[in-house]
Design a protein around this motif. Structure first.
Motif, PDB file in Angstrom:
ATOM      1  N   GLU A  25       1.173  -1.204   0.222  1.00 15.39           N
ATOM      2  CA  GLU A  25       0.071   0.288   0.406  1.00 15.39           C
ATOM      3  C   GLU A  25       0.468   1.583  -0.041  1.00 15.39           C
ATOM      4  OE1 GLU A  25      -0.516  -2.444   1.849  1.00 15.39           O
ATOM      5  OE2 GLU A  25      -2.195  -3.456   1.870  1.00 15.39           O
ATOM      6  N   GLU A  26       1.689   1.046   0.847  1.00 15.12           N
ATOM      7  CA  GLU A  26       2.920   2.372   0.839  1.00 15.12           C
ATOM      8  C   GLU A  26       3.805   2.106  -0.489  1.00 15.12           C
ATOM      9  OE1 GLU A  26       3.098   5.192   2.701  1.00 15.12           O
ATOM     10  OE2 GLU A  26       4.884   6.199   2.210  1.00 15.12           O
ATOM     11  N   LEU A  27       4.088   0.903  -1.006  1.00  4.89           N
ATOM     12  CA  LEU A  27       4.566   1.418  -2.471  1.00  4.89           C
ATOM     13  C   LEU A  27       3.757   2.059  -3.463  1.00  4.89           C
ATOM     14  CD1 LEU A  27       6.564   0.642  -4.470  1.00  4.89           C
ATOM     15  CD2 LEU A  27       5.511  -1.717  -4.770  1.00  4.89           C
ATOM     16  N   ILE A  28       2.376   1.851  -3.438  1.00  2.00           N
ATOM     17  CA  ILE A  28       1.600   1.899  -4.605  1.00  2.00           C
ATOM     18  C   ILE A  28       1.171   3.169  -4.301  1.00  2.00           C
ATOM     19  CG2 ILE A  28      -1.321   1.937  -4.626  1.00  2.00           C
ATOM     20  CD1 ILE A  28      -1.247  -0.914  -4.574  1.00  2.00           C
ATOM     21  N   ARG A  29       1.251   3.681  -2.720  1.00  2.00           N
ATOM     22  CA  ARG A  29       1.110   5.419  -2.232  1.00  2.00           C
ATOM     23  C   ARG A  29       2.101   6.234  -3.452  1.00  2.00           C
ATOM     24  NH1 ARG A  29       2.473   9.602   0.766  1.00  2.00           N
ATOM     25  NH2 ARG A  29       3.717   7.933   1.269  1.00  2.00           N
ATOM     26  N   ARG A  30       3.513   6.054  -2.737  1.00  2.00           N
ATOM     27  CA  ARG A  30       4.084   6.684  -3.444  1.00  2.00           C
ATOM     28  C   ARG A  30       4.160   6.796  -4.868  1.00  2.00           C
ATOM     29  NH1 ARG A  30       9.212   5.558   0.692  1.00  2.00           N
ATOM     30  NH2 ARG A  30       8.187   5.202   2.517  1.00  2.00           N
ATOM     31  N   LEU A  31       4.071   5.345  -5.798  1.00  2.93           N
ATOM     32  CA  LEU A  31       4.163   5.669  -6.659  1.00  2.93           C
ATOM     33  C   LEU A  31       2.590   6.666  -7.935  1.00  2.93           C
ATOM     34  CD1 LEU A  31       4.723   1.235  -7.167  1.00  2.93           C
ATOM     35  CD2 LEU A  31       6.578   3.771  -8.290  1.00  2.93           C
ATOM     36  N   LYS A  32       1.570   6.092  -7.301  1.00  3.16           N
ATOM     37  CA  LYS A  32       0.462   6.609  -7.773  1.00  3.16           C
ATOM     38  C   LYS A  32       1.020   8.742  -7.447  1.00  3.16           C
ATOM     39  CE  LYS A  32      -2.966   3.657  -6.956  1.00  3.16           C
ATOM     40  NZ  LYS A  32      -4.064   3.285  -6.434  1.00  3.16           N
TER      41      LYS A  32
END
Ligand code: ZN
Length: 209
Positions: A25-32
């Motif tokens: 979820e944190e990876l996705i947050r940064r990528l988005k």
């Protein structure tokens, strides 16, 4: 919360923790965030992780983002020309060359965000995660909540007797537990383990859960 501090391009971030700690979820947050800023983002994961979908980085809450499964870290280099940000999920399953691939990407000006399990179910550092953490500029440890006592969870406790290190699964096979509950389980296991077995034909001990 992690905030980008981009003066020069090209660095490595590691996001690590136990199962259910919110790494993906944190990876996705940064990528988005990077995507919203019109940066070119590519996401990779090892081909071994086929729990949900071949083509998406999927977190347990199904907040998905498209990704490319790759056999080897070298494939990432071939697919990242003119990319600003590279996300890598489940990095603990890649071979040791992942460390050099991340370094090459960061050296060439790419922001590399790597997520993975820091420890396996026995509490040992997992795969290349220690080396990635050592060579990263930024390391974020995220935590689940211990299902037994409510402390911050630090370990992924396996609920089955399987002893292979690579075993994929979610709720049915792992639970997040804290250091103290993990140590208590270890003590109980040590106590109930058979000493030098005087009856070699007795069936092996199986823990009932
Ligand atoms: Zn606990």
């Amino acid at each position: 919360m992690f905030l980008e501090n981009a003066i020069r391009k090209g660095w490595i971030e590691v996001i690590c923790g136990s199962m259910f700690s919110g790494k993906t979820e944190e990876l996705i947050r940064r990528l988005k965030r990077a995507q919203f800023a019109n940066q070119k983002v590519e996401i990779f994961k090892p081909r071994i992780d086929v729990r949900y979908s071949e083509e998406e980085v999927v977190s347990h809450d199904a907040n998905a983002i498209r990704s490319t499964p790759v056999e080897s870290p070298q494939n990432i280099l071939l697919m990242t020309s003119e990319v600003d940000v590279v996300g890598i999920d489940e990095a603990q399953f890649f071979d040791a060359s992942i460390v050099d691939v991340c370094r090459q990407l960061a050296d060439s000006g790419v922001r590399v965000i790597v997520a993975g399990l820091d420890m396996d179910y026995t509490g040992r550092p997992f795969g290349s995660m220690p080396a990635l953490m050592a060579t990263a500029e930024y390391v974020t440890k995220v935590h689940a909540i211990c299902v037994r006592c409510g402390n911050l969870a630090h370990h992924s406790h396996r609920l089955t007797a399987d002893e292979t290190q690579v075993m994929l699964g979610a709720h049915e096979t792992y639970e997040p537990i804290c250091r103290h509950c993990f140590a208590e389980l270890r003590r109980q296991e040590a106590q109930s383990a058979p000493q030098t077995d005087p009856h070699p034909h007795t069936p092996p001990h199986h823990e009932t859960k």
